[in-house]
Write a protein that holds these residues in place. Structure first.
Motif, PDB file in Angstrom:
ATOM      1  N   ASP A 156    -150.651  90.161  20.288  1.00  0.00           N
ATOM      2  CA  ASP A 156    -150.090  90.623  21.440  1.00  0.00           C
ATOM      3  C   ASP A 156    -148.613  91.051  21.508  1.00  0.00           C
ATOM      4  O   ASP A 156    -147.875  90.015  21.025  1.00  0.00           O
ATOM      5  CB  ASP A 156    -150.612  89.710  22.873  1.00  0.00           C
ATOM      6  CG  ASP A 156    -151.719  89.478  22.849  1.00  0.00           C
ATOM      7  OD1 ASP A 156    -152.739  90.358  23.418  1.00  0.00           O
ATOM      8  OD2 ASP A 156    -152.454  88.446  22.902  1.00  0.00           O
ATOM      9  N   GLY A 157    -148.305  92.133  21.800  1.00  0.00           N
ATOM     10  CA  GLY A 157    -146.804  92.534  21.692  1.00  0.00           C
ATOM     11  C   GLY A 157    -146.576  92.921  20.098  1.00  0.00           C
ATOM     12  O   GLY A 157    -145.246  93.405  20.298  1.00  0.00           O
ATOM     13  N   VAL A 158    -147.284  92.811  19.366  1.00  0.00           N
ATOM     14  CA  VAL A 158    -146.918  93.142  17.703  1.00  0.00           C
ATOM     15  C   VAL A 158    -147.837  94.370  17.502  1.00  0.00           C
ATOM     16  O   VAL A 158    -147.394  95.259  16.795  1.00  0.00           O
ATOM     17  CB  VAL A 158    -147.084  91.960  16.858  1.00  0.00           C
ATOM     18  CG1 VAL A 158    -146.628  92.486  15.360  1.00  0.00           C
ATOM     19  CG2 VAL A 158    -145.892  90.929  17.336  1.00  0.00           C
ATOM     20  N   ILE A 159    -149.206  94.126  17.515  1.00  0.00           N
ATOM     21  CA  ILE A 159    -150.099  95.048  17.254  1.00  0.00           C
ATOM     22  C   ILE A 159    -150.514  95.812  18.640  1.00  0.00           C
ATOM     23  O   ILE A 159    -150.868  96.887  18.544  1.00  0.00           O
ATOM     24  CB  ILE A 159    -151.385  94.456  16.592  1.00  0.00           C
ATOM     25  CG1 ILE A 159    -150.846  93.798  15.186  1.00  0.00           C
ATOM     26  CG2 ILE A 159    -152.392  95.233  16.330  1.00  0.00           C
ATOM     27  CD1 ILE A 159    -152.067  93.136  14.397  1.00  0.00           C
ATOM     28  N   LEU A 160    -150.614  95.267  19.579  1.00  0.00           N
ATOM     29  CA  LEU A 160    -151.341  95.735  20.852  1.00  0.00           C
ATOM     30  C   LEU A 160    -150.233  95.525  21.974  1.00  0.00           C
ATOM     31  O   LEU A 160    -149.649  94.292  22.143  1.00  0.00           O
ATOM     32  CB  LEU A 160    -152.476  95.043  21.217  1.00  0.00           C
ATOM     33  CG  LEU A 160    -153.433  95.761  22.230  1.00  0.00           C
ATOM     34  CD1 LEU A 160    -153.986  97.035  21.670  1.00  0.00           C
ATOM     35  CD2 LEU A 160    -154.622  94.918  22.702  1.00  0.00           C
ATOM     36  N   ASP A 161    -149.983  96.786  22.609  1.00  0.00           N
ATOM     37  CA  ASP A 161    -148.770  96.402  23.892  1.00  0.00           C
ATOM     38  C   ASP A 161    -149.864  95.906  25.006  1.00  0.00           C
ATOM     39  O   ASP A 161    -149.983  96.503  26.082  1.00  0.00           O
ATOM     40  CB  ASP A 161    -148.364  97.623  24.210  1.00  0.00           C
ATOM     41  CG  ASP A 161    -147.300  97.512  25.262  1.00  0.00           C
ATOM     42  OD1 ASP A 161    -146.748  96.449  25.627  1.00  0.00           O
ATOM     43  OD2 ASP A 161    -146.980  98.713  25.927  1.00  0.00           O
ATOM     44  N   SER A 162    -150.123  94.525  25.038  1.00  0.00           N
ATOM     45  CA  SER A 162    -151.280  94.147  26.068  1.00  0.00           C
ATOM     46  C   SER A 162    -150.629  93.469  27.006  1.00  0.00           C
ATOM     47  O   SER A 162    -151.251  92.840  28.165  1.00  0.00           O
ATOM     48  CB  SER A 162    -152.040  93.185  25.145  1.00  0.00           C
ATOM     49  OG  SER A 162    -151.454  92.111  24.711  1.00  0.00           O
ATOM     50  N   MET A 163    -149.257  93.028  27.013  1.00  0.00           N
ATOM     51  CA  MET A 163    -148.502  91.932  28.317  1.00  0.00           C
ATOM     52  C   MET A 163    -148.776  92.411  29.354  1.00  0.00           C
ATOM     53  O   MET A 163    -149.266  91.672  30.340  1.00  0.00           O
ATOM     54  CB  MET A 163    -147.185  91.796  27.508  1.00  0.00           C
ATOM     55  CG  MET A 163    -147.166  91.252  26.570  1.00  0.00           C
ATOM     56  SD  MET A 163    -147.727  89.499  26.393  1.00  0.00           S
ATOM     57  CE  MET A 163    -146.611  88.441  27.322  1.00  0.00           C
ATOM     58  N   PRO A 164    -148.659  93.610  29.835  1.00  0.00           N
ATOM     59  CA  PRO A 164    -148.819  94.032  31.212  1.00  0.00           C
ATOM     60  C   PRO A 164    -150.288  93.922  31.656  1.00  0.00           C
ATOM     61  O   PRO A 164    -150.621  93.599  32.754  1.00  0.00           O
ATOM     62  CB  PRO A 164    -148.348  95.670  31.311  1.00  0.00           C
ATOM     63  CG  PRO A 164    -147.624  95.659  30.062  1.00  0.00           C
ATOM     64  CD  PRO A 164    -148.138  94.914  29.093  1.00  0.00           C
ATOM     65  N   ILE A 165    -151.287  94.277  30.906  1.00  0.00           N
ATOM     66  CA  ILE A 165    -152.602  93.956  31.134  1.00  0.00           C
ATOM     67  C   ILE A 165    -153.094  92.639  31.247  1.00  0.00           C
ATOM     68  O   ILE A 165    -153.705  92.205  32.232  1.00  0.00           O
ATOM     69  CB  ILE A 165    -153.671  94.776  29.969  1.00  0.00           C
ATOM     70  CG1 ILE A 165    -153.341  96.043  30.228  1.00  0.00           C
ATOM     71  CG2 ILE A 165    -154.969  94.460  30.402  1.00  0.00           C
ATOM     72  CD1 ILE A 165    -153.322  96.782  31.065  1.00  0.00           C
TER      73      ILE A 165
END
Length: 210
Positions: free
Chosen positions: A10-19
């Motif tokens: 998370d935050g490195v490979i996938l921009d998932s934090m908002p989700i």
């Protein structure tokens, strides 16, 4: 000479934090919003910690209540359902990181070590066509420092030839306690504590150039 790279997800490979923010708001939507906001602050500052830890933190520290393991698992499962529905969209992939991984996965031993739930993580990687680039994909409930330790021991890696790339203080701590290098990414607060701070992956052909 770097031979092995441990990747945070998370935050490195996938921009998932908002989700993931949305997921926590959903599972705690019946609670005081100000307390949920405090949880999200904790979540942001501790990106590398698992949802199990964060759910317990909400009950133990913010509500002052004891929470059963069964309740934690119930909420974690609800959170996972939301993540599986939302995060399989490739628009959330961080393109420059994925491009680097695709170009270099045969040059290094790649492992994902994440605070995300391990079953969910493997599901997402499969749906996002990432699985083939990594020797292992591992996550919570095992904590990150133990994930790294176990992989180092299982594959008999030389710690001097390993690096962990992450975007949180928990990533730094997992690298530090295991005696491997830490390269910060996507979080300016990590610049001073990193062995190297990655500005842009597309500026690198190989990690060994650092």
């Amino acid at each position: 000479m770097i031979k092995t790279i441990f990747w945070d997800f998370d935050g490195v490979i996938l921009d998932s934090m908002p989700i993931r923010d949305y997921g926590f708001r959903e599972i705690f939507k019946d609670f005081d919003k100000s307390l949920v906001d405090k949880l999200l602050e904790y979540h942001t500052l501790n990106g590398g910690l698992s949802r199990y830890v964060k759910i317990k933190y909400f009950y133990n520290e913010l509500l002052g209540q004891v929470v059963s393991d069964e309740k934690v698992q119930e909420l974690a499962d609800k959170f996972s359902t939301i993540m599986k529905a939302e995060l399989t969209n490739k628009k959330y992939l961080i393109k420059e990181t994925v491009d680097f991984i695709e170009k270099n996965y045969q040059n290094y031993n790649f492992h994902i070590v994440s605070g995300s739930d391990e079953k969910e993580l493997n599901y997402l990687c499969k749906e996002l066509d990432l699985t083939q680039y990594f020797k292992t994909i591992e996550g919570s409930p095992t904590c990150k420092k133990d994930l790294v330790k176990n992989i180092l021991e299982k594959y008999d890696y030389n710690s001097k030839e390993c690096v962990l790339i992450g975007d949180s203080i928990n990533d730094y701590e997992a690298a530090n306690v295991n005696g491997i290098k830490f390269y910060g990414y996507n979080n300016e607060r990590l610049r001073e504590m990193s062995n190297f701070y990655i500005e842009k992956f597309h500026n690198l052909n190989k990690i060994n150039q650092i």
